[in-house]
Design a protein around this motif. Sequence first.
Motif: not given
Ligand code: MN3
Length: 252
Positions: A70, A118, A167
């Motif tokens: 990730h 992120h 998200w």
């Molecule tokens: Mn991601």
Amino acid sequence: MSFLMTRRECLGSAGGLMALLGLLSMERCLAGAAEPVLPKQPLPQISLGPLPYPVTALEPFLDAKTLEIHHGKHHAGYVAKWNQTLEKLGQKRDLGNAADLIHLYQSLSFNGCGHVLHELYWQSMQPAAGEEPAGRIAAALQEDFGGYRRFLAEFEAVTVPMEGSGWGVLAYSPMADRLVILPCEKHQNMALWDSTPLLVCDVWEHAYYLSYQNRRGDYVKEFLKHIPWREVEQRYVRARAAAGREKPSELS
Ligand code: MN3
């Protein structure tokens, strides 16, 4: 913890950039004026910082391999593409070529949001489980959601069924002076998640159709002649101050 500061600084370095992006460059492109040459690098290059904890730190909640991929592939990909897009944008500006600029700006939005979100995601988790909100944030959750448990239920209800990828976001809305939950299905739709709008041009047809019909270009050209720049300046200064980037002496 010290990593938080560096992370914040990193986040901040991407901040304020949409102001430059949307306003200065496009206005000059549209005007086609022979103005002083813009900086070749209109926005900062960004780099991938380290995770704020070892890749094994979140196990068994999240396994090391997931974090490695990730962070090292997905997040790194956003950073790399942001930087590549900036180079292409710089080249286009050198050539005075405004054709297809929208694709580069879309790419900046997509990859910039990917990076900013992120950065915040890594800081939204810690190895220890079970900490409960206290102090100001507990009070705000109480006031705005009816308490911590109710917030949890609402956040889950909004985030779990999201279509496709996305998200779940807890945000502060200055307009409402409240905490809000935002289901963010396409993260680039918010342009850049750490940015503060300074001026906006509505290009939905309802905004101009009676006067301009299908001539959106004419409407935008006129719009750009009618901007109250002193007010934009005030919003700019306030936004920089809120971000901690304006010294009190610079505030009017
Ligand atoms: Mn991601």
